[in-house]
Design an enzyme around this catalytic site. Structure first.
Site, PDB file in Angstrom:
ATOM      1  N   ASP A  14       0.919  -1.173  -0.159  1.00 54.82           N
ATOM      2  CA  ASP A  14      -0.095  -0.012  -0.077  1.00 54.82           C
ATOM      3  C   ASP A  14       0.745   1.226  -0.073  1.00 54.82           C
ATOM      4  O   ASP A  14       1.794   1.207   0.677  1.00 54.82           O
ATOM      5  CB  ASP A  14      -0.865   0.100   1.296  1.00 54.82           C
ATOM      6  CG  ASP A  14      -1.883   1.019   1.159  1.00 54.82           C
ATOM      7  OD1 ASP A  14      -3.188   0.362   0.797  1.00 54.82           O
ATOM      8  OD2 ASP A  14      -1.620   1.986   1.034  1.00 54.82           O
ATOM      9  N   ILE A  15       0.643   2.273  -0.738  1.00 54.36           N
ATOM     10  CA  ILE A  15       1.306   3.461  -0.806  1.00 54.36           C
ATOM     11  C   ILE A  15       1.068   4.392   0.243  1.00 54.36           C
ATOM     12  O   ILE A  15       2.205   5.172   0.546  1.00 54.36           O
ATOM     13  CB  ILE A  15       0.657   4.427  -2.155  1.00 54.36           C
ATOM     14  CG1 ILE A  15       1.596   5.376  -2.582  1.00 54.36           C
ATOM     15  CG2 ILE A  15      -0.688   5.034  -1.665  1.00 54.36           C
ATOM     16  CD1 ILE A  15       1.478   5.949  -3.886  1.00 54.36           C
ATOM     17  N   ASN A  45     -12.930  -3.504   2.199  1.00 54.74           N
ATOM     18  CA  ASN A  45     -13.777  -2.347   2.165  1.00 54.74           C
ATOM     19  C   ASN A  45     -14.751  -2.512   1.070  1.00 54.74           C
ATOM     20  O   ASN A  45     -14.316  -2.438  -0.209  1.00 54.74           O
ATOM     21  CB  ASN A  45     -12.930  -0.992   2.529  1.00 54.74           C
ATOM     22  CG  ASN A  45     -12.397  -1.123   3.689  1.00 54.74           C
ATOM     23  OD1 ASN A  45     -12.365  -1.242   4.808  1.00 54.74           O
ATOM     24  ND2 ASN A  45     -11.006  -0.312   3.618  1.00 54.74           N
ATOM     25  N   GLY A  71     -15.471   2.876   3.429  1.00 54.45           N
ATOM     26  CA  GLY A  71     -14.219   3.317   3.253  1.00 54.45           C
ATOM     27  C   GLY A  71     -13.563   2.994   1.892  1.00 54.45           C
ATOM     28  O   GLY A  71     -12.275   3.339   1.683  1.00 54.45           O
ATOM     29  N   GLN A  72     -14.010   2.200   1.045  1.00 55.61           N
ATOM     30  CA  GLN A  72     -13.676   2.029  -0.226  1.00 55.61           C
ATOM     31  C   GLN A  72     -13.452   3.201  -1.129  1.00 55.61           C
ATOM     32  O   GLN A  72     -14.370   3.836  -1.163  1.00 55.61           O
ATOM     33  CB  GLN A  72     -14.454   0.868  -1.055  1.00 55.61           C
ATOM     34  CG  GLN A  72     -13.729   0.326  -2.166  1.00 55.61           C
ATOM     35  CD  GLN A  72     -14.650  -0.653  -2.958  1.00 55.61           C
ATOM     36  OE1 GLN A  72     -15.964  -0.982  -2.636  1.00 55.61           O
ATOM     37  NE2 GLN A  72     -14.052  -1.295  -3.978  1.00 55.61           N
ATOM     38  N   HIS A  86      -9.954  -5.480  -3.440  1.00 53.39           N
ATOM     39  CA  HIS A  86      -8.495  -5.531  -2.989  1.00 53.39           C
ATOM     40  C   HIS A  86      -8.542  -6.000  -1.421  1.00 53.39           C
ATOM     41  O   HIS A  86      -9.518  -5.397  -0.812  1.00 53.39           O
ATOM     42  CB  HIS A  86      -7.700  -4.423  -3.136  1.00 53.39           C
ATOM     43  CG  HIS A  86      -8.520  -3.101  -2.622  1.00 53.39           C
ATOM     44  ND1 HIS A  86      -9.271  -2.312  -3.325  1.00 53.39           N
ATOM     45  CD2 HIS A  86      -8.255  -2.322  -1.294  1.00 53.39           C
ATOM     46  CE1 HIS A  86      -9.981  -1.440  -2.795  1.00 53.39           C
ATOM     47  NE2 HIS A  86      -9.471  -1.347  -1.438  1.00 53.39           N
ATOM     48  N   LEU A  87      -7.840  -6.944  -1.331  1.00 49.68           N
ATOM     49  CA  LEU A  87      -7.786  -7.479   0.238  1.00 49.68           C
ATOM     50  C   LEU A  87      -6.575  -6.744   0.696  1.00 49.68           C
ATOM     51  O   LEU A  87      -5.711  -6.881   0.270  1.00 49.68           O
ATOM     52  CB  LEU A  87      -7.793  -9.031   0.143  1.00 49.68           C
ATOM     53  CG  LEU A  87      -7.480  -9.498   1.445  1.00 49.68           C
ATOM     54  CD1 LEU A  87      -8.798  -9.138   2.374  1.00 49.68           C
ATOM     55  CD2 LEU A  87      -7.444 -11.187   1.356  1.00 49.68           C
ATOM     56  N   HIS A  88      -7.097  -5.991   1.914  1.00 56.39           N
ATOM     57  CA  HIS A  88      -5.702  -5.327   2.798  1.00 56.39           C
ATOM     58  C   HIS A  88      -5.229  -6.510   3.651  1.00 56.39           C
ATOM     59  O   HIS A  88      -6.249  -7.190   4.344  1.00 56.39           O
ATOM     60  CB  HIS A  88      -6.385  -4.325   3.657  1.00 56.39           C
ATOM     61  CG  HIS A  88      -7.001  -3.048   2.951  1.00 56.39           C
ATOM     62  ND1 HIS A  88      -6.223  -1.940   2.907  1.00 56.39           N
ATOM     63  CD2 HIS A  88      -8.029  -2.723   2.231  1.00 56.39           C
ATOM     64  CE1 HIS A  88      -6.878  -0.899   2.237  1.00 56.39           C
ATOM     65  NE2 HIS A  88      -7.806  -1.628   1.850  1.00 56.39           N
TER      66      HIS A  88
HETATM   67  P1  5GP Z   1      -9.502   1.116   0.168  1.00 54.58           P
HETATM   68  O1  5GP Z   1      -9.859   2.520   0.726  1.00 54.58           O
HETATM   69  O2  5GP Z   1     -10.440   1.236  -1.217  1.00 54.58           O
HETATM   70  O3  5GP Z   1     -10.128   0.004   0.871  1.00 54.58           O
HETATM   71  O4  5GP Z   1      -8.209   0.883  -0.155  1.00 54.58           O
HETATM   72  C1  5GP Z   1      -7.542   1.681  -1.345  1.00 54.58           C
HETATM   73  C2  5GP Z   1      -6.109   1.722  -0.855  1.00 54.58           C
HETATM   74  O5  5GP Z   1      -5.111   1.873  -1.979  1.00 54.58           O
HETATM   75  C3  5GP Z   1      -5.662   2.641   0.210  1.00 54.58           C
HETATM   76  O6  5GP Z   1      -5.368   1.917   1.417  1.00 54.58           O
HETATM   77  C4  5GP Z   1      -4.739   3.498  -0.531  1.00 54.58           C
HETATM   78  O7  5GP Z   1      -3.499   3.925   0.275  1.00 54.58           O
HETATM   79  C5  5GP Z   1      -3.975   2.476  -1.490  1.00 54.58           C
HETATM   80  N1  5GP Z   1      -3.679   3.305  -2.838  1.00 54.58           N
HETATM   81  C6  5GP Z   1      -4.093   4.266  -3.273  1.00 54.58           C
HETATM   82  N2  5GP Z   1      -3.572   4.713  -4.506  1.00 54.58           N
HETATM   83  C7  5GP Z   1      -2.634   3.884  -4.372  1.00 54.58           C
HETATM   84  C8  5GP Z   1      -1.358   3.717  -5.299  1.00 54.58           C
HETATM   85  O8  5GP Z   1      -1.525   4.384  -6.449  1.00 54.58           O
HETATM   86  N3  5GP Z   1      -0.346   2.661  -5.264  1.00 54.58           N
HETATM   87  C9  5GP Z   1      -0.853   1.989  -4.061  1.00 54.58           C
HETATM   88  N4  5GP Z   1       0.123   0.918  -4.207  1.00 54.58           N
HETATM   89  N5  5GP Z   1      -1.557   2.076  -3.317  1.00 54.58           N
HETATM   90  C10 5GP Z   1      -2.516   2.987  -3.370  1.00 54.58           C
END
Ligand code: 5GP
Ligand code: ZN
Length: 115
Positions: free
Chosen positions: A31-32, A88, A94-95, A101-103
């Site tokens: 994750d970034i 999410n 929070g998506q 994607h699975l965190h």
């Molecule tokens: P969500 O909030 O949809 O469950 O998770 C999205 C995740 O993607 C977040 O934790 C966010 O930090 C990560 N993310 C967003 N943009 C990028 C990116 O460009 N590269 C990477 N590696 N992760 C990203």
């Protein structure tokens, strides 16, 4: 495959990512904006927007995501101590990226309930 989907673009190598695992169907990358010492996102290469869009034929794919998370946790040495896996789904949860994607979060203690 939506050309405006961030994770499709990572899968297609149009955007760089720190990749930790890849096979024919699954990609895992850091994750970034990590929320724990280990924070890996495990995604199917095929675009599916959210859990709400899953079909019966996707069961094996979902299993692969979950089993890959467990395998990466094992490789990182966090399996015995404990780790968290999260999907999410939609904005209220929070998506922010609408490609499943699975965190995988671990390497620190986790609290419950999550925020
Ligand atoms: P969500 O909030 O949809 O469950 O998770 C999205 C995740 O993607 C977040 O934790 C966010 O930090 C990560 N993310 C967003 N943009 C990028 C990116 O460009 N590269 C990477 N590696 N992760 C990203
Ligand atoms: Zn996508």
């Amino acid at each position: 495959m939506p050309s405006d989907c961030l994770f499709c673009r990572i899968v297609n190598r149009e955007i760089p990512a720190s990749i930790v695992y890849e096979d024919d169907r699954v990609l895992a990358f850091n994750d970034i904006d990590p929320q724990a010492p280990t924070h890996v996102l495990i995604v199917p290469k095929r675009h599916v927007a959210s859990l709400n869009d899953l079909q019966p034929g996707d069961d094996a794919m979902v299993g692969e995501l979950v089993r890959r998370a467990a395998a990466i946790a094992g490789e990182r040495g966090i399996a015995a101590g404990g780790y968290r896996t999260v999907f999410n789904t939609n904005r209220g949860a929070g998506q922010t990226v609408f490609h499943i994607h699975l965190h995988l979060l671990g390497g620190r203690s986790m609290h419950w309930p999550p925020g």
